[in-house]
Scaffold this active site. Structure first.
Site, short mmCIF file in Angstrom:
data_model
loop_
_atom_site.label_atom_id
_atom_site.label_comp_id
_atom_site.label_asym_id
_atom_site.label_seq_id
_atom_site.Cartn_x
_atom_site.Cartn_y
_atom_site.Cartn_z
N CYS A 15 34.68 52.79 72.91
CA CYS A 15 34.78 51.40 73.30
C CYS A 15 36.00 51.20 74.21
CB CYS A 15 34.91 50.54 72.04
SG CYS A 15 35.13 48.80 72.34
N PRO A 16 35.85 50.52 75.31
CA PRO A 16 34.71 49.72 75.78
C PRO A 16 33.86 50.44 76.82
CG PRO A 16 36.61 49.12 77.07
CD PRO A 16 37.06 50.21 76.09
#
Length: 77
Positions: A15-16
């Protein structure tokens, strides 16, 4: 609408990055285009559906296979 599906291999990305790469790939697809995302980041379970809702894309399916998630997204018009 098109039935061709592009695949984004986001395995190993945290993430992200899976969502950022999906956003970039979706920009190059025509309206109604399909994007399959392969991800193994645990946060993708929350991030991908949230991204679709916020961006107006349709999350067609979210499945798991061989230790990773598979998302199918239809680009909004």
């Amino acid at each position: 609408m098109t039935d061709e599906t592009e695949t984004l291999d986001a395995l190993g990305l945290l993430c992200p990055l899976p969502v950022l790469k999906a956003r970039k790939r979706l920009k190059s697809l025509p309206a109604g285009g399909l994007l399959r995302i392969l991800a193994d980041d645990p946060a993708a379970i929350i991030d991908v559906p949230h991204f679709c809702t916020e961006a107006g894309h349709t999350l067609i399916s979210a499945d798991s296979s061989n230790g990773h998630q598979i998302y199918l997204i239809r680009k909004s018009d």
